[in-house]
Design an enzyme around this catalytic site. Sequence first.
Site, PDB file in Angstrom:
ATOM      1  N   ASP A   1      56.670  61.417  53.735  1.00 36.45           N
ATOM      2  CA  ASP A   1      55.391  61.079  54.273  1.00 36.45           C
ATOM      3  C   ASP A   1      54.523  60.433  53.087  1.00 36.45           C
ATOM      4  OD1 ASP A   1      54.131  64.565  54.174  1.00 36.45           O
ATOM      5  OD2 ASP A   1      54.886  63.097  52.578  1.00 36.45           O
TER       6      ASP A   1
ATOM      7  N   ASP B   1      60.108  65.267  63.378  1.00 34.23           N
ATOM      8  CA  ASP B   1      60.035  66.245  62.185  1.00 34.23           C
ATOM      9  C   ASP B   1      59.151  67.344  62.393  1.00 34.23           C
ATOM     10  OD1 ASP B   1      57.458  64.512  61.452  1.00 34.23           O
ATOM     11  OD2 ASP B   1      57.698  66.552  60.008  1.00 34.23           O
TER      12      ASP B   1
ATOM     13  N   CYS C   1      76.453  79.173  71.175  1.00 36.57           N
ATOM     14  CA  CYS C   1      76.182  78.368  69.711  1.00 36.57           C
ATOM     15  C   CYS C   1      77.519  78.581  68.953  1.00 36.57           C
ATOM     16  CB  CYS C   1      74.917  78.941  68.898  1.00 36.57           C
ATOM     17  SG  CYS C   1      74.667  77.935  67.647  1.00 36.57           S
TER      18      CYS C   1
ATOM     19  N   CYS D   1      77.634  77.798  65.683  1.00 41.35           N
ATOM     20  CA  CYS D   1      77.363  77.942  64.112  1.00 41.35           C
ATOM     21  C   CYS D   1      78.032  79.180  63.624  1.00 41.35           C
ATOM     22  CB  CYS D   1      75.847  77.721  63.944  1.00 41.35           C
ATOM     23  SG  CYS D   1      74.807  79.340  63.988  1.00 41.35           S
TER      24      CYS D   1
ATOM     25  N   CYS E   1      76.324  82.590  64.470  1.00 39.63           N
ATOM     26  CA  CYS E   1      76.685  83.030  65.791  1.00 39.63           C
ATOM     27  C   CYS E   1      78.002  83.229  65.839  1.00 39.63           C
ATOM     28  CB  CYS E   1      76.118  82.096  66.790  1.00 39.63           C
ATOM     29  SG  CYS E   1      74.612  82.011  66.952  1.00 39.63           S
TER      30      CYS E   1
ATOM     31  N   HIS F   1      70.956  78.720  61.399  1.00 41.75           N
ATOM     32  CA  HIS F   1      71.205  78.595  62.957  1.00 41.75           C
ATOM     33  C   HIS F   1      70.078  77.863  63.704  1.00 41.75           C
ATOM     34  CE1 HIS F   1      71.537  79.844  67.134  1.00 41.75           C
ATOM     35  NE2 HIS F   1      70.271  79.930  67.228  1.00 41.75           N
TER      36      HIS F   1
END
Lengths: 399, 391
Positions: free
Chosen positions: B91, B265, B303, B305, B308, B333
């Site tokens: 930025d 973002d 999920c 991931c 999880c 997660h």
Amino acid sequence: MKFAVKAWSNGRARAGLLQLGSCELETPALLLTTRKGLPVFISPDLLPSLPSPDSRLLQFSPLHFLDAISPKTMSEVGGLHQMLGLKDHIFVAVPRDSILSLPDYGSTNKMGASFETPCGRRMIKPAEYMQMVSSMKPNMWVTLADEVPAWVSEKRNKTSVDRTVRWLNDCITSNLATTSGGVVFGSIVGGSRVEERQRCAQEVARQNVSGYYIGGFGLGESMEERTSLLNAVTDILPEEKPRQISGLGLPEEVLQGVAAGVDLFDSAYIYHLTLGGFALVFHSEETRRPGSGDQLRDTSIDDTKINLKATVYRKDSSPIVEGCNCYTCQNHTKAYINHLFNVHEMLAQILLEIHNTHHYLGFFRSIRKAIKEGRFEQFREKFIRSRRDHIFDAAAVSA
Amino acid sequence: MALRFEILGRFNRARAAQLTLPHFVCQTPLFMPVGTQGTIKGLSNNQLEDIGCQIILGNTYHLALRPTSELIDEMGGLHKFMNWPRALLTDSGGFQMVSLLHLADITEKGVTFQSPVDGKPMLLTPEESIQIQNRIGADIIMALDDVVRTTITGPRIEEAMYRTLRWIDRCIAAHKRPHEQNLFGIVQGGLDPVLRDICVRGLVDRNLPGYAIGGLAGGEDKDSFWRVVAQCTAALPEDKPRYVMGVGYPLDIVVCSALGADMYDCVYPTRTARFGTALVPEGVLKLKHKAMADDTRPIDSTCECMVCKNYTRAYIHCLVTKDAMGSQLLSYHNLFYMMKLSRNLHSSIIEGRFPEFVCKFLQKMFPEGDVPEWVCNAMEVAGIDISSPNS
């Protein structure tokens, strides 16, 4: 569990093979420090990047789970391996932990052992301990002990031995002992009195346990007096059963323990180094010497470790140790880690714990190699000498 | 221009595209996690790659402070310094200054502020911002804009919009690496459609590689928020990426994507993780809550991931706010959730099932059917029928 001594060197030092669960581990070995079962900083999916099977041996204190996970919930999930998603790892339960579960000998009484924990001072009775062990189902657990520091009175010391032996009995005769499914190590205490150490070792050697946990060290005794105390214990214990110790964390202390015939070590060394921003760089045969030998000898470097917070590393684009295979050295530079420390980012400690663990495991590998090649004492002497050499060099430079 | 933007699928205003940047080929819509100081708090590069992160945001203000853009340049740029093989975005530094510093003030020259190191008065000009970002070396850099919070009213907003246009020319002139770094302009104008329109046209005239919609995600009401996004996406060129800065909540991302935005973002997923909150299809799950202590289910049973698949709510509960590992696992997660959302937006548009995806998403989040009015209004403009329950 199966354990066999495979080689000896210079008397008591031995190299062995320990089979636990699906793991075959060589000893002397390092038990990695955990907090609630996981490494303090290294996330579980990064664990496999550490050497295997060396890094599969994890030590934990059941007391970390007080006020955290109830035995009921732990049992419901199926034990620690399931709770932590680490089904192929070896968990060793020891109530004492040099960081978060410190024996509080002043509050321990005949009912149970007292510890200083993040939840305050807590007392654990043998029955409660067995309840925790049986719900967690570690691969290995040590019996509850009354670990006292070196300076207690003779009377207090004697009591600690009597209590520890009694609690050992309570633990192994508890009907939860069989349901836990784990291997039990009998605890031996005795403070800094050789006779009490011998008495305790004799009592415990008679018990039906698979190995021995030598407690009460790293609690104020000097390194000088420790050798005779250690030998007093190991000389009595049967050779064919493994010996574990707590509180001998520094490399010199590990070497001292190996020389006395100890096989398994826990250590808070990596933790403290990591918190302080220190990275291990010392040379043992398994780890290479850092880059140029003519590096500036300033106070941020000794041949053991470097302080990555030091400004000298701001622009250093080399890894912590050239040729190190750990995730950190393969992917990051000293400059980046220096920056991470300056801005207080968590990743700094994660990367450092990975490297330091990798490096220290390499040290243990060197020890095993030296024993197998029959040159442990030379290895030990050389190591200690090289650690002290830098002091003379620094003195020479500043003269 | 150092990017290629190729639209691969559409549904009304929504688009799924391939965004080719110098360091990585990305799929949009996409969410960009914020790695403020050259790292996403507690996560390693290989974890970020496993999660599917494509572009990471670095904050120019923080990096210029430590370790300084000169050092980053000396080390070969931020990609090399972090060893991040994929894309980066920085930025301009302006927003951080205004929001983080006391006595920050905006004049025609630039942003004046007090150095946080020694209190000396300092000035960040458009030229300086671009030079710093040139040294950092990100694939996408942002113009220094005069950003005003949408909760402010009055002539300040108009002043800021025109100044943003004047500053974009200074940014363009100062940009030394247009073939390696893409300079995005930022549309300002508060909540005023007339001002927004002037700004869009002014920026489009400069023919920039991409455009951001700024000045939102700062406390304005949701109804105003979506209208500004809708207006801007309708006016910005089709064939260039559109980045809504500071967004945000999964719901907001779905709405903005339906309206034709491509990039987002926000610190929200990682910040909320550090407070013990997990992102789930139903909304959020507060792991600190007592009820979690004995809950042996995973955070989100749908999920895939690593968190999880391996951990129970009970275990995460005992870690959060007490052990660093809790933050790490929850951040992992939450970011996985956001990247999965990005992937689902992209693929559902390409595979022609975007409206179904949106309906299912809203159904999970509002099972009683109480979808907020602003979402309903936005979806109507986006041409997505969310009225009938989906089987």
